[in-house]
Each structure stands twice: as structure tokens, then as C-alpha cells.
Scaffold this active site. Structure first.
Site, short mmCIF file in Angstrom:
data_model
loop_
_atom_site.label_atom_id
_atom_site.label_comp_id
_atom_site.label_asym_id
_atom_site.label_seq_id
_atom_site.Cartn_x
_atom_site.Cartn_y
_atom_site.Cartn_z
N CYS B 165 0.88 -1.07 -0.05
CA CYS B 165 -0.19 0.00 0.11
C CYS B 165 0.99 1.34 0.12
O CYS B 165 0.31 2.59 -0.09
CB CYS B 165 -0.96 -0.01 1.26
SG CYS B 165 -1.99 -1.40 1.22
N HIS B 305 -2.45 8.18 6.45
CA HIS B 305 -2.60 6.70 5.90
C HIS B 305 -4.08 6.08 6.14
O HIS B 305 -4.79 5.82 5.14
CB HIS B 305 -1.44 5.55 6.03
CG HIS B 305 -1.52 4.59 5.47
ND1 HIS B 305 -1.47 4.44 3.92
CD2 HIS B 305 -1.77 3.31 5.93
CE1 HIS B 305 -1.69 2.98 3.65
NE2 HIS B 305 -1.78 2.25 4.76
N GLU B 316 -0.50 4.94 13.69
CA GLU B 316 -0.48 6.07 12.69
C GLU B 316 -0.27 7.37 13.76
O GLU B 316 0.77 8.15 13.78
CB GLU B 316 -0.95 6.23 11.73
CG GLU B 316 -0.37 7.63 10.93
CD GLU B 316 -1.32 7.60 9.34
OE1 GLU B 316 -0.77 8.54 8.59
OE2 GLU B 316 -2.26 7.06 9.35
N LYS B 337 -9.21 8.26 2.93
CA LYS B 337 -9.72 6.97 2.46
C LYS B 337 -11.21 6.85 3.28
O LYS B 337 -11.96 5.95 2.69
CB LYS B 337 -8.71 5.64 3.24
CG LYS B 337 -7.45 5.79 2.42
CD LYS B 337 -6.86 4.53 2.76
CE LYS B 337 -5.50 4.45 2.10
NZ LYS B 337 -4.27 5.40 2.73
N HIS B 342 -9.65 2.30 0.07
CA HIS B 342 -8.19 2.05 -0.09
C HIS B 342 -7.72 1.54 -1.25
O HIS B 342 -8.07 0.39 -1.57
CB HIS B 342 -7.96 1.15 1.09
CG HIS B 342 -6.44 0.87 1.26
ND1 HIS B 342 -5.43 1.36 0.69
CD2 HIS B 342 -5.69 0.18 2.23
CE1 HIS B 342 -4.13 1.38 1.20
NE2 HIS B 342 -4.37 0.53 2.15
N PHE B 403 1.91 -3.45 3.95
CA PHE B 403 2.17 -4.88 4.40
C PHE B 403 3.78 -5.02 3.88
O PHE B 403 4.02 -4.75 2.67
CB PHE B 403 1.49 -6.03 3.51
CG PHE B 403 -0.18 -5.72 4.27
CD1 PHE B 403 -0.47 -5.45 5.15
CD2 PHE B 403 -1.26 -6.62 3.50
CE1 PHE B 403 -1.68 -5.14 5.85
CE2 PHE B 403 -2.43 -6.78 3.85
CZ PHE B 403 -2.63 -5.90 5.04
#
Lengths: 83, 415
Positions: B165, B305, B316, B337, B342, B403
Site C-alpha cells: 500500500c 494513511h 499512525e 480513505k 483504499h 504490508f
């Protein structure tokens, strides 16, 4: 029921058009695949396999490179279609 | 502070997203607080008994903007990149640049997964001879970068960074470095993803990563809300035209913002979970600000994010606090998002587009769907409506994590 030359040409024109984006009316018997229709070897494979399925004619890989013009392909398919 | 390295500027923006068919439509929809979520194709849901029945699909189908032959010969992820790149290129005024000084850098998380699965299906049901001959070049993850290079004659290099991502953001960071190193004058940089398909959905569901609010898709993505339960899967492509300041000025380009800095780090903690202390993420943010020759006091907005997962959002927040301490109090934090979903490998690129638009229009976009703010979130979240950013030179940050433990932060500034 064998396909006529006209049937095969019309069908092939659709297949080429679908694969390359050229207008089906441009796909005439005298046109060469490589120079006139901008068909590369990968597209040629796709066209051959799709035509096989549509007309019930086996087109072995080693034959594909001998089909220079649309007319060559029409004739090959006409001669080799399943009876 | 003067530095010998070239300043890098943004001269073009392009995007096709769940909120709009262009970067500008997408931005206006985001400022209006719209959601791009909607129900999935019902036959899929039945055929595969998918536990999640919604996603954020493109607002403008590519069939409306691409030729039929383009949609046939390119995987959707490469199609999205091409659509966004054409828009960005036109938006930049179609720069005249030597082919050997033009590069592409287009990342993706998964690549041509739809082509892969279609080819597998052809093989299983019809045999090897019916596998589409273009399957391999269509499914390879570098096909978007290659397609963009081919479209614009980019011969300085065609690059594909794959970091889940954060792929889109990292591809932009890579573009920054190419220009700074003097390897290119112009880079077409961004990301694309087309993973709205039963298999990725099933896979993400098995990780418990997706929201399961099937009865209310538009409110499913709710970063920082107490009841957030996972992300909303989106798709799309987003591209920036990056250019050396010298090259842009010489051709009289319209300069939207500077790409002032980038920070990249890795957690080395877990293959899918963020490191809860946020040390790696904090380092990426601090590095990006330092790379921009700025300090935390200069930073007024973060496009976070913020995927709407229970663990990720607060990790975060902890990282922002760790990076900027008390200075974080004066930063407007947005979780876009909540609206776009996403976009995986395109997410960081889309949020970079938003960050550049935030600098240009001096606005932080909203975060929607927060009914009850999680008490663990002690930052200034921009909720429901856009926020005006302060006067003077702006510095804004785009955060992306992926990831694999990837952390990327990009800093955009006023020009």
C-alpha cells in the site's frame, strides 16, 4: 456446414478488428497482416487461435507464419475447416 | 539553506478514482465529503459467498475513455495508469523533453491479478492453446510502467516499485531521487491498482482487514471512529508529473507545488501488522520533513494513511506524536480513505495528488463518517468539511504504509 470464402473473410475481419482496433472494412483479402494491418506476432497468434475456434479449422503454429495476407488466411481456413 | 541538488516540482496531476474520472473531479468530490463506495456485482457475491458485498469502484469506467483495443490488450491496472498518465501529461502541458531524460515510475501492490486469474480459467476450461498470448506482458507488475513509457516515449527508464500500500508513494519518492541525481528531467510517477475481484476480496477478508458493513457501504470507511472495523477496498490510478525546477521554468510550466522531500523506512516487525510504537513510521515522517529542509513547525497538514483498521489508525497517530511531539497539535490531519476507499498500490499516489492540491488550494480535505472519535486519537482531525490552511508557505505530508513493514512519507510545499 462449410463456411464460404465470404463468411470467412467477414469473420476474420471482425477478429482482426477486435484484436488490433483497425476498422473491419480495412481488412481485405489483399492486405498483409504485418505491414498493412500492423499485426505483431503475438496478435497473430491470438487471431489464429480465435479463428480456429470460430471456423473449426486447425491452424498449427508453424503454419501461422506462412499466412502473409488476409487472403492467405481465408484460403487456409477454407481448405482446412472441419467438414 | 541552499543546496546544490535540483529542486523538484509538480507540474501535472492525473487520477481516475472512485470519486471521479479526473484528478479535479476527485478533488472536488473529496472537498464535498462524498463517498465512492457502493455494492459489488451481485452474481460474484452469490457465486463465491463473499462475506463483503461492497467496494469503491471507479466513478468513470475506463471503457468510456479508452479504445476497445486498449482495454483488450492491457490489464485494468495498466489501463488505470494510462488514463491517469494521459491526464497528468496534458495537465503538465505535454512537456517537450528528450526521451532519454524522461522516465516512468509507476508502482502497484499486486499487478495484473485479473489477467492472471482469467488466464488460469482459460487454461483449466479450454486448454493451453486458449491462453491469451498477451497474458504474461499484461499480468506482469511492471506493465503499467512499461505502458506509460511506451505511451510517452520515456527512455530514461521505466521503474516499478512494489511495496504493497505504499507502492504509489514510494514510486514518487523514487522519481524525486531520479531527478535529484540528474538521471532525468521529467518523471511520470504514481501508482495503480485493480484488485476488485473475488479472490483479493476473499484474501483480505480472511485477514479480517476489510470492513463488513454490508448494509451501509458509504459509512464503512471511518478512520479514527471508535467503531471502525477495517478498510473499504478501492481501485484506480493516480499520476504526478515531476520535473526539475530548471526544466519546468525553461518551458514556462505551471508549477503546482514542490516535492520538497521524502522519507522511507521499514519496520522489520511483522509481515502485515504495523509496529504499534510507530518508530519506523515516525522516522519516515521526520526524514521527509528534514529532507525538505524544514522543521515540524513548518508542517500544517498531514494526509494520513488512515485506512480505518482498528490497529493501523492508532499506530499512525502514535507515530505522528512520536515524530512531531507537541508540534503535532497544530497539524490538520485528514483521512481521505474515508471517501475514496483504499486504493492499495495507488493509494499513496492518489494521496500525493491530494497533498499537491491541498498546497495549491490551501485546503485540507475532510475525514467523513466519524461518529465517535476514538479517545486514543489526540490529534486535530479534519472532520466532515474541508479546513482552510494557514497563510504563507505551506508544507504538507502524505503518509503511506504497506504490508511488509514499508513506511513512506512525502513532503509537498508551496512554490
Amino acid at each position: 456446414m462449410a463456411h464460404t470464402e465470404q463468411d470467412i473473410l467477414a469473420g476474420l475481419a471482425d477478429i482482426v478488428s477486435e484484436e488490433t482496433g483497425v476498422d473491419a472494412s480495412e481488412v481485405t483479402a489483399d492486405k498483409t497482416f504485418t505491414d498493412d494491418l500492423d499485426v505483431d506476432s503475438l496478435s497473430m497468434m491470438t487471431i489464429a487461435v480465435t479463428a480456429e475456434e470460430k471456423f473449426g479449422a486447425k491452424i498449427p503454429d508453424e503454419e501461422v507464419k506462412n499466412l502473409k495476407t488476409v487472403g492467405d488466411a481465408v484460403n487456409y481456413i477454407k481448405a482446412n475447416q472441419a467438414a | 539553506m541552499t543546496s546544490p541538488r535540483p529542486t523538484v516540482v509538480v507540474t501535472g496531476l492525473g487520477a481516475t478514482t472512485p470519486l471521479g474520472g479526473t484528478a479535479e473531479e476527485t478533488w472536488q468530490a473529496a472537498l464535498a465529503g462524498r463517498s465512492g463506495a457502493g455494492p459489488l456485482d451481485a452474481s460474484w457475491v452469490e457465486d463465491y459467498q463473499l462475506p463483503v458485498t461492497f467496494a469503491a469502484q471507479l466513478a468513470t469506467p475506463v471503457t468510456e475513455v479508452l479504445k476497445k483495443v486498449e482495454t483488450k490488450r492491457l490489464d485494468p491496472f495498466a489501463q488505470y495508469a494510462l488514463v491517469a498518465a494521459r491526464e497528468a501529461w496534458a495537465n503538465a502541458g505535454a512537456p517537450e523533453v528528450e526521451p532519454e531524460r524522461l522516465a516512468s515510475s509507476v508502482g502497484t501492490g499486486i499487478g495484473g491479478v485479473q489477467t492472471l486469474l482469467t488466464a488460469w480459467e482459460s487454461l483449466r476450461t479450454k486448454g493451453a492453446r486458449r491462453v491469451y498470448p498477451l497474458s504474461i506482458p499484461m499480468l506482469m507488475p511492471n506493465s503499467a510502467a512499461g505502458t506509460v513509457s511506451l505511451e510517452f516515449g520515456a527512455r530514461a527508464g521505466a521503474h516499478t516499485l512494489v511495496s504493497a500500500c505504499s507502492s504509489g508513494a514510494e514510486s514518487i519518492a523514487y522519481g524525486l531521487h531520479l531527478i535529484r541525481e540528474g538521471l532525468a528531467d521529467v518523471v511520470i510517477a504514481g501508482g495503480s491498482e485493480a484488485s476488485i475481484h473475488p479472490l483479493p476480496i476473499a484474501g483480505f477478508t480472511q485477514m479480517q482487514a476489510l470492513s463488513t458493513r454490508n448494509d451501509s457501504p458509504e459509512t464503512a470507511s471511518r478512520p479514527y471512529d471508535t467503531d471502525r472495523d477495517g478498510f473499504l477496498l478501492g481501485e484506480g490510478g493516480a499520476i504526478l508529473v515531476l520535473e526539475s525546477e530548471e526544466h519546468a521554468k525553461a518551458r514556462g510550466a505551471n508549477i503546482i507545488a514542490t516535492l520538497a522531500g521524502a522519507g522511507v523506512s521499514a519496520d522489520s516487525h511483522h509481515i502485515a501488522a504495523p509496529e504499534p510504537e510507530g518508530a519506523g513510521a515516525a522516522r519516515a515522517m521526520v526524514d521527509a520533513v528534514r529532507d525538505a529542509g524544514a522543521t515540524a513547525k513548518d508542517l500544517s497538514h498531514i494526509n494520513a494513511h488512515a485506512t480505518s483498521t482498528p490497529v493501523g489508525d492508532v499506530a499512525e497517530v502514535a507515530a505522528v506524536r512520536r515524530a512531531f511531539g507537541a508540534d503535532a497539535d497544530h497539524m490538520a490531519i485528514s483521512g481521505t480513505k474515508s471517501m475514496t476507499g483504499h486504493l492499495l498500490g495507488a493509494a499513496g499516489a492518489l494521496e500525493a495528488v491530494f497533498a499537491a492540491q491541498s498546497v495549491r488550494d490551501r485546503k485540507a480535505p475532510p475525514t467523513i463518517n466519524i461518529e465517535n472519535l476514538d479517545p486514543a486519537v489526540d490529534l486535530d482531525i479534519v472532520r466532515d468539511t474541508p479546513r482552510d490552511l494557514p497563510e504563507g508557505d505551506l508544507l504538507v505530508l502524505d503518509n503511506s504504509f504497506g504490508f511488509g513493514g514499508h513506511n513512506v512519507a512525502l513532503a509537498f510545499g508551496s512554490y
